[in-house]
Design an enzyme around this catalytic site. Structure first.
Site, PDB file in Angstrom:
ATOM      1  N   ASP A  30      31.329  38.889  38.277  1.00 17.47           N
ATOM      2  CA  ASP A  30      32.491  38.405  39.001  1.00 17.47           C
ATOM      3  C   ASP A  30      33.672  38.328  38.013  1.00 17.47           C
ATOM      4  O   ASP A  30      33.491  38.342  36.793  1.00 17.47           O
ATOM      5  CB  ASP A  30      32.210  37.045  39.657  1.00 17.47           C
TER       6      ASP A  30
ATOM      7  N   GLU B 287      38.774  30.700  47.588  1.00 21.12           N
ATOM      8  CA  GLU B 287      37.842  30.042  46.678  1.00 21.12           C
ATOM      9  C   GLU B 287      38.463  28.915  45.842  1.00 21.12           C
ATOM     10  O   GLU B 287      39.582  29.036  45.365  1.00 21.12           O
ATOM     11  CB  GLU B 287      37.209  31.068  45.748  1.00 21.12           C
TER      12      GLU B 287
HETATM   13  C1  BGC Z   1      35.663  36.268  43.655  1.00 19.66           C
HETATM   14  C2  BGC Z   1      34.909  37.487  44.133  1.00 19.66           C
HETATM   15  C3  BGC Z   1      35.816  38.683  44.199  1.00 19.66           C
HETATM   16  C4  BGC Z   1      36.502  38.874  42.874  1.00 19.66           C
HETATM   17  C5  BGC Z   1      37.415  40.073  42.835  1.00 19.66           C
HETATM   18  C6  BGC Z   1      36.500  36.551  42.424  1.00 19.66           C
HETATM   19  O1  BGC Z   1      37.350  35.505  42.134  1.00 19.66           O
HETATM   20  O2  BGC Z   1      34.748  35.226  43.393  1.00 19.66           O
HETATM   21  O3  BGC Z   1      34.330  37.226  45.386  1.00 19.66           O
HETATM   22  O4  BGC Z   1      35.089  39.816  44.584  1.00 19.66           O
HETATM   23  O5  BGC Z   1      37.252  37.726  42.576  1.00 19.66           O
HETATM   24  O6  BGC Z   1      38.576  39.873  43.538  1.00 19.66           O
END
Ligand code: BGC
Length: 809
Positions: free
Chosen positions: A407, A599
């Site tokens: 990630d 998130e």
């Molecule tokens: C997220 C992922 C995402 C990645 C790329 C991260 O912050 O947890 O779900 O795929 O960013 O954008």
């Protein structure tokens, strides 16, 4: 080879005087004589030539026998009276080598290619950069977009667009141009290994303005319709691939066990079986039916994420060091027994990995703290560092043969210094690292670690073999640049039609007293609430920007616009804050809920700011488990005065309603329906029936963040699996349950109508047990929820037994 030379006049217009351009071929990697002839010449742009005019020059290359890697011939330009913008390089493409032969088996091509690669080239393939991110610690590191030649010099395997990382002019065509522009640089490397570009198309190709946006997974889980999820994902794949992007960081197989988590809406369900089922459908829709389909122009490679335990972390354990631990639950610690870990957090990966051959897996930022088994004494282990998980469970256990992508900056969170982060990641089973701005340092560090013997070359070869296999399967060697055939279909009416059906199917009718729904098409309506006419709010996070934003940031139809379209004869008064007078004869439609987040920032109790589109930190409303007071006031105002009222909750998590339920005639859990508000209007007016069922239990109190089907003390307001239908409109009686049970008993267990028959039984049960003011009593809620799990697991007899038991007493 033909080189086009373009004249640009500063400020436009025409040339004031002649410009002479002298050109000559220089020394590159091609052999003079054998591969090309020395050439030179002069081009003249006479005075009066319009800006934008072009002329061509030609460099003769020779046909050579036998296979060769790519070779370069630089072309030098010197101009009188003008500056030379970019230099030109003629590339003689690699040719006649086994790895380029589409007739050979994939493994043979990959072996051949691997045998030609230097360690630097291999390490480059294991690295992914973000297009527009700078290294926070190293000022000398330049962004890819500012200096894309790094793609060639570092032989990068991949570039991504993080959330919101769009080209300046955010159109489908500009995306394709941007990705092709990066891809062009791979042509300069000897082996010409194409980039595999990646993006988060988590509910449609949401970063692209004008793309079709589908309901987030929370709503898709509520459809209980894997075929629909497959169709939705197929459209997403088609729109993504059309812009030159062959790789999607989706679907999320997260099992949100605590709705305080800001990524709850990315989770198909709190129930692992439903997540597994929907995840496999999504993977199939993205990738097609087998490795052979990956090369199709309407498919992309899927990434199942984030293994293991995201959504199951303990509240208060969230710990993103880059934000000083501001996340209460995201990126935290999952404390679990081995058995629960496998049953709840890992089980959903089986179907996508083993049956659907998902191309990539992304570990979670979170940590796993096992309470038993051989790792019980280790304390929390970051998923990115967890060899037992990535190599043991995933690769050896499930037989995963794609590649593991970290990630975003995920390896930074592994305890230890940079070198230790890098080697721990690779040795745990990581294949490609998402190192947005730190990509160059990743390559140098990994090289050092391999040279020092701390990372085995065999491990590197295994990682690179996995990555190259997917690149070959994706057809990138044959078609590295965007196939633009479907570019015009991005956001097409046909695609929006699918999104509209999905939006309709995702709506869950929680309460429908006096059969208020469906509404009559010609009734006077009073529409209110801040989410009634706000496209950004109904679309949610991961849209145009990472965190999403309120307002009209893309194309689509709001719920209000949908209502006007579906019921053109209805007399509609719209007042977001209910300040306009309410006609007592009217039916109130109040659309309330949350504003966008993603998130971390979406965690209840999380940061009360977020980034705006220009990357500034701006205040945002606090995230809570409850309907906000302002929203509640609008509900009260309208429901008190209108003849009857319908409330829709548009949100990324179920919201506690307090004592509002009793004042509301009909209540709809709308989740985040996406760009097609018409789908919401369709179910309101009966153009489509309500068929959705809760994919996450609906809490009664704000203390019930962790509320899941099967809990020992399960007392939701509405249980998992709950959902009324507008198809059956008569008032149900006790005997209806008996009749429904008899109807199920009358057919064999494998009867194709079984789902429908059990559904009818559930409808009869629901109608009998719900209390208009207090929701569903705990005992009935428990049985209904567990019956739905039994049904998902294929145990119809148990589902029927539990449903019948729900009405006993
Ligand atoms: C997220 C992922 C995402 C990645 C790329 C991260 O912050 O947890 O779900 O795929 O960013 O954008």
């Amino acid at each position: 080879a033909t080189v086009t030379v373009r004249l640009d006049v500063e400020g436009g217009g025409t040339l004031a005087r002649d410009v002479t351009v002298r050109w000559s071929t220089g020394v590159g990697t091609a052999t003079l004589g054998a591969d090309h002839a020395a050439a030179s010449g002069t081009l003249v742009f006479p005075a009066g030539t319009a800006s934008g005019a072009t002329q061509e020059l030609a460099v003769a290359t020779a046909a050579t026998d036998g296979g060769e890697t790519a070779e370069t011939v630089p072309v030098q330009l010197v101009a009188d009276g003008a500056a030379v913008g970019t230099t030109a390089t003629v590339v003689i493409d690699a040719h006649d080598l086994p790895y380029l032969d589409p007739e050979l088996p994939v493994a043979e091509r990959v072996d051949d290619l691997l045998s030609r690669m230097s360690l630097e080239a291999k390490v480059g393939q294991m690295t992914q950069a973000e297009r527009n991110t700078a290294d926070e610690e190293d000022e000398s590191q330049v962004k890819i977009d500012e200096d894309p030649s790094q793609i060639a010099s570092l032989q990068l395997g991949s570039v991504l667009s993080g959330g919101g990382s769009a080209p300046e002019e955010n159109t489908p065509e500009a995306w394709a141009d941007m990705v092709d522009g990066y891809q062009l640089w791979t042509r300069l490397t000897p082996l010409q290994i194409p980039l595999v570009y990646g993006v988060d198309a988590v509910h449609g190709h949401g970063n692209v303005r004008g793309a079709t946006v589908f309901p987030h997974n929370l709503g898709l889980g509520a459809t209980r319709d894997p075929a629909l999820v497959e169709e939705v994902s197929h459209v997403t794949a088609a729109e993504t691939r059309a812009t030159g992007i062959p790789w999607n960081f989706a679907p999320c197989l997260c099992v949100a066990r605590d709705t305080r988590w800001g990524r709850t809406y990315e989770s198909f369900s709190e129930d692992p079986t439903l997540v597994g089922l929907m995840g496999a459908a999504a993977t199939r829709g993205l990738q097609g039916d087998g490795a052979g389909d990956l090369a199709d122009r309407d498919r992309v490679m899927a990434t199942v994420k984030h293994i293991g335990g995201d959504g199951d972390t303990e509240y208060g354990s969230g710990d993103d060091p880059t934000r000083e631990g501001e996340y209460p639950i995201d990126q935290g610690v999952t404390v679990t027994s081995e058995e629960d870990f496998e049953r709840i957090d890992l089980a959903p990966y089986g179907p996508s990995v083993q049956e659907e051959d998902a191309g990539a897996v992304m570990p979670s930022y979170s940590s796993i703290d096992r309470t038993d088994g051989p790792l019980a004494d280790e304390g929390p282990i970051k998923a990115h560092a967890d060899a037992a998980l990535l190599t043991g469970y995933l690769k050896e256990g499930l037989g995963f043969d794609g590649f593991v992508i970290s990630d975003y900056n995920g390896i930074d969170q592994i305890p230890g210094d940079r070198a230790s982060d890098v080697r721990t990641w690779v040795n745990a089973g990581g294949d490609m690292a998402m190192e947005p701005g730190d990509f160059a340092s990743f390559t140098t560090t990994l090289l050092e670690e391999v040279r020092a013997g701390r990372v085995a070359e065999e491990r590197v070869d295994d990682a690179v073999r996995r990555i190259l296999t997917k690149k070959v399967e994706l057809g990138l060697f044959e078609q590295p640049f965007a196939d633009r055939t479907n570019l015009g279909d991005v956001g097409s009416a046909e695609h929006r039609g699918v999104a509209r059906r999905a939006a309709a199917a995702s709506q869950v009718l929680l309460k429908n007293d006096g059969q208020v729904l469906p509404l009559a098409g010609d009734a006077p309506l009073y529409v209110a609430g801040r989410n009634a006419d706000d496209l950004g709010n109904q679309i949610g996070g991961w849209s145009i920007t990472w965190q999403g934003q309120s307002g009209e940031h893309t194309e689509g139809t709001t719920v209000l616009e949908g209502i006007r379209e579906v019921a053109p004869d209805a007399e509609v008064t719209f007042s977001a804050d209910a300040s306009a007078p309410v006609d007592p004869e009217s039916t109130g439609v109040v659309v309330v809920g949350e504003t966008p987040y993603s998130e971390g920032f979406g965690d209840v109790g999380g940061p009360q700011w977020a980034y705006d589109p220009a990357d500034n930190e701006v205040p945002r409303e606090p995230k809570t488990m409850e309907l906000r007071e302002e929203d509640r006031a609008v509900v009260d105002e309208v429901c008190e005065q209108a003849a009857r009222c319908v409330v829709l909750v548009v949100s990324g998590r179920p919201l506690v309603l307090g004592d509002a339920l009793g004042d509301v005639d009909a209540l709809v859990a709308s989740a985040l329906p996406g760009s097609e508000g018409g789908g919401v209007a369709d179910v309101l007016f009966g153009a489509a029936p309500f068929t959705g069922q809760l994919s996450h239990s609906w809490p009664r109190t704000a203390e019930q963040g962790e509320l899941n089907v099967g809990d020992e003390e399960y007392a939701p307001l509405f249980p998992f699996g709950w959902g009324l239908s507008t198809e059956a409109t008569r008032t149900p009686q006790e005997q209806d349950v008996e009749e429904a049970v008899a109807a199920v008993d009358a057919v064999p267990a494998d009867d194709p109508r079984m789902r429908e028959l059990v559904g009818a039984l559930r409808q009869a049960v629901q109608a009998l047990v719900a209390d208009p003011a207090t929701g569903v009593p705990a005992r009935a809620a428990d049985r209904i929820a567990r019956a739905d799990v039994a049904l998902l697991e294929g145990d119809h007899a148990e589902a029927v037994r539990l449903l019948a038991d729900a009405v006993e007493e």
